[in-house]
Scaffold this motif. Sequence first.
Motif, PDB file in Angstrom:
ATOM      1  N   ARG A  58      80.185 -43.317  55.721  1.00  0.00           N
ATOM      2  CA  ARG A  58      79.351 -42.985  54.559  1.00  0.00           C
ATOM      3  C   ARG A  58      78.665 -41.635  54.719  1.00  0.00           C
ATOM      4  N   ASN A  62      79.033 -38.339  52.338  1.00  0.00           N
ATOM      5  CA  ASN A  62      77.797 -37.871  51.712  1.00  0.00           C
ATOM      6  C   ASN A  62      77.162 -38.946  50.810  1.00  0.00           C
ATOM      7  N   LEU A  63      77.444 -40.212  51.117  1.00  0.00           N
ATOM      8  CA  LEU A  63      76.738 -41.294  50.434  1.00  0.00           C
ATOM      9  C   LEU A  63      75.441 -41.584  51.172  1.00  0.00           C
ATOM     10  N   TYR A  87      87.494 -35.927  48.778  1.00  0.00           N
ATOM     11  CA  TYR A  87      87.964 -37.106  49.500  1.00  0.00           C
ATOM     12  C   TYR A  87      88.078 -38.289  48.535  1.00  0.00           C
ATOM     13  N   MET A  89      88.089 -42.747  48.580  1.00  0.00           N
ATOM     14  CA  MET A  89      87.496 -43.767  49.420  1.00  0.00           C
ATOM     15  C   MET A  89      88.029 -45.146  49.046  1.00  0.00           C
ATOM     16  N   PHE A  91      87.523 -49.505  50.248  1.00  0.00           N
ATOM     17  CA  PHE A  91      86.727 -50.449  51.025  1.00  0.00           C
ATOM     18  C   PHE A  91      87.513 -51.738  51.255  1.00  0.00           C
ATOM     19  N   GLN A  93      86.757 -54.738  50.050  1.00  0.00           N
ATOM     20  CA  GLN A  93      87.028 -55.263  48.711  1.00  0.00           C
ATOM     21  C   GLN A  93      87.608 -54.120  47.889  1.00  0.00           C
ATOM     22  N   GLY A  95      87.312 -53.471  44.920  1.00  0.00           N
ATOM     23  CA  GLY A  95      86.298 -52.875  44.043  1.00  0.00           C
ATOM     24  C   GLY A  95      86.891 -52.348  42.751  1.00  0.00           C
ATOM     25  N   LEU A  96      87.910 -53.052  42.229  1.00  0.00           N
ATOM     26  CA  LEU A  96      88.501 -52.617  40.967  1.00  0.00           C
ATOM     27  C   LEU A  96      87.605 -53.069  39.816  1.00  0.00           C
ATOM     28  N   PHE A  97      87.676 -52.349  38.710  1.00  0.00           N
ATOM     29  CA  PHE A  97      86.884 -52.682  37.535  1.00  0.00           C
ATOM     30  C   PHE A  97      87.679 -53.684  36.703  1.00  0.00           C
ATOM     31  N   PRO A 109      88.855 -41.740  38.408  1.00  0.00           N
ATOM     32  CA  PRO A 109      88.385 -40.485  39.010  1.00  0.00           C
ATOM     33  C   PRO A 109      88.859 -39.251  38.247  1.00  0.00           C
ATOM     34  N   ARG A 156      94.052 -45.300  43.473  1.00  0.00           N
ATOM     35  CA  ARG A 156      92.883 -44.715  42.818  1.00  0.00           C
ATOM     36  C   ARG A 156      92.222 -43.684  43.736  1.00  0.00           C
TER      37      ARG A 156
ATOM     38  N   SER B 149      78.298 -54.264  40.928  1.00  0.00           N
ATOM     39  CA  SER B 149      78.806 -54.281  42.290  1.00  0.00           C
ATOM     40  C   SER B 149      78.416 -52.989  43.010  1.00  0.00           C
ATOM     41  N   ILE B 151      79.736 -51.674  45.556  1.00  0.00           N
ATOM     42  CA  ILE B 151      80.928 -50.874  45.885  1.00  0.00           C
ATOM     43  C   ILE B 151      81.324 -50.003  44.707  1.00  0.00           C
ATOM     44  N   GLN B 152      81.221 -50.564  43.495  1.00  0.00           N
ATOM     45  CA  GLN B 152      81.606 -49.781  42.320  1.00  0.00           C
ATOM     46  C   GLN B 152      80.654 -48.600  42.120  1.00  0.00           C
ATOM     47  N   GLU B 154      78.995 -47.093  44.578  1.00  0.00           N
ATOM     48  CA  GLU B 154      79.307 -46.132  45.640  1.00  0.00           C
ATOM     49  C   GLU B 154      80.561 -45.333  45.298  1.00  0.00           C
ATOM     50  N   LEU B 155      81.557 -46.034  44.740  1.00  0.00           N
ATOM     51  CA  LEU B 155      82.773 -45.333  44.320  1.00  0.00           C
ATOM     52  C   LEU B 155      82.441 -44.248  43.305  1.00  0.00           C
ATOM     53  N   ARG B 157      79.657 -42.726  42.866  1.00  0.00           N
ATOM     54  CA  ARG B 157      78.963 -41.607  43.516  1.00  0.00           C
ATOM     55  C   ARG B 157      79.951 -40.762  44.312  1.00  0.00           C
ATOM     56  N   SER B 158      80.967 -41.404  44.880  1.00  0.00           N
ATOM     57  CA  SER B 158      81.965 -40.630  45.624  1.00  0.00           C
ATOM     58  C   SER B 158      82.783 -39.746  44.679  1.00  0.00           C
ATOM     59  N   TYR B 159      82.843 -40.114  43.382  1.00  0.00           N
ATOM     60  CA  TYR B 159      83.499 -39.236  42.410  1.00  0.00           C
ATOM     61  C   TYR B 159      82.518 -38.228  41.834  1.00  0.00           C
TER      62      TYR B 159
END
Lengths: 276, 254
Positions: A58, A62-63, A87, A89, A91, A93, A95-97, A109, A156, B149, B151-152, B154-155, B157-159
């Motif tokens: 993380r 830069n999180l 980059y 990322m 995980f 999970q 983490g799909l919508f 993205p 993704r 979520s 994770i969603q 964080e994703l 923010r990563s974008y």
Amino acid sequence: MSDLANLNAVEVTGVSKIFNEGKANQVDALLDVNLTIAPGEFVSLIGPSGCGKSTLLRLIANLLEPTQGEISVNGKTAAQARLDQDYGMAFQQAGLFDWRTVGKNIELPLELKGWNKKKRAARVAEMLDLVKLQDFGRMYPWQLSGGMQQRVAIARALAAHPPLLLMDEPFGALDEMTREYMQGELLRICAETSTTVVFVTHSIPEAVYLSNRVVVMSPRPGRILQVISVNLGSKRSELTRAADGFFRSITSVREALRGTHAQHVASTAIRGAEDR
Amino acid sequence: MKTLDRIKSIVAPLVFGVVFIALWEGAVKGFELKPYFLAAPSKIMEQFLKNTTRIWEATAVSGGNALVGLVIGTILGVAMSFILSRFRFLSQLVTPLAISLNAIPIFVLVAVLNNMYSITSEIPRRFMVTLVVYFIVLVNVARGLTQVSSIQVELMRSYAASEFAILRKVRVPNAIPYLFTALKVAAPASVITAFVSEYFGGLQNGLGSRITSNIANAKNAAAWAYVLGACLLGLAFYTVSIVLESLTRRGQSK
Ligand SMILES: Nc1ncnc2c1ncn2[C@@H]1O[C@H](COP(=O)(O)OP(=O)(O)O)[C@@H](O)[C@H]1O
Ligand SMILES: [Mg+2]
């Protein structure tokens, strides 16, 4: 061009991370971590749970901000690299919508990058091809198996063609067979796209099979104990899993980890004694 | 197999309903219950058919009040939930207020409002419905906007996504099922609130007041006929909210 090729993909210099500094629940997660990763390299982070693997990932993303030290990605600050979507990322999970189709998930993205519809559609088709899910673009995530969902997550993460892929135990929730299949797929995809990968895992064989280098970390505060080079060549296949070199590398990682384990047990024993 | 299940799920309650009404009719006839104690279903149906126009008029009045309150309460509730999810500190101020408002028997407010407006005004009742719907929608939608979520997020923010992009692409889609859950609760509640508000005076033109006045005049069967109208109205509201939900759900799970 040659300049760009010479830039390190990731450079972590003297990084420490303390959560809740100065409070009762302070956690010293990382201590003086130094790590340099070359473009195209596949590097795994392994260590007992709670040793700061996810934290390090993380920080690179830069999180999180380091308490001390510096991080550069692609020769830029980590913050700039995030803004430039340098980059992708993934995980544990996926983490799909679940209100978006598979294709729309991969497209996200690109939407945020402001690409037009046509360009996005072309890239989504390319990514579906890459992860061998050509016929699933219009389906919803819950209609897919766990392994397929994870492939969508990888597609993704790579949709914007970032030079770096950060993965946090991405195959941790998959069964053994699917897991080995996914490992092979990941190596193929990274070779095709010449992506640099930082990969967090709990599994020694997984780390060895995938990596050029395995970074072994110690329990809290997380430090890099040893970096083990894996010399299995760049072309790996199922045969690699039966090779002598594979087992030798597994043994050296295991021994390095065992060292951390003994240390961990010893330090908790001492702490226990002090408490009494 | 699926269709068999579906048939079962329709037939079973139907059979139950028919048996129940038959038992009711039988009990009234068999024990010779006085009509002011319990009216027979056949008598109620007779009254219902005889007074269809008047029941319809009363239903339109109560239903109109419920609908106006439902729409305004939903709009205000959604708007407020956006504000609360944006400014967390506000939510810490408002939540205790919302809870304490919910704890007092808010129907008392109708009496107060009736005093503030002219006796011919529908506003007090519509206001009551609005208030009840508002809180149901606010609490649910605010939950949908904030419980996303991690994770969603964080994703996103990563974008390098902005807070606004996260709102539009994660929080709002996440909150939509919560909105429909709220509406499924709020729709019947709006009808009930519209009726009950009529018990506190004001115009005597809705279903609630008709039920009381018929009971007061010992016209038990007629009162039950209005109750039947009330049931149908509640059912209609509930059905519409379910249909709306299934239209927006598209291919999603659950
Ligand atoms: N946001 C946070 N706040 C406080 N402590 C945290 C936070 N994130 C992680 N930690 C702590 O930092 C340590 C390292 O966590 P993590 O990087 O998740 O470990 P790993 O991924 O190696 O299992 C753990 O002790 C964890 O409890
Ligand atoms: Mg972790």
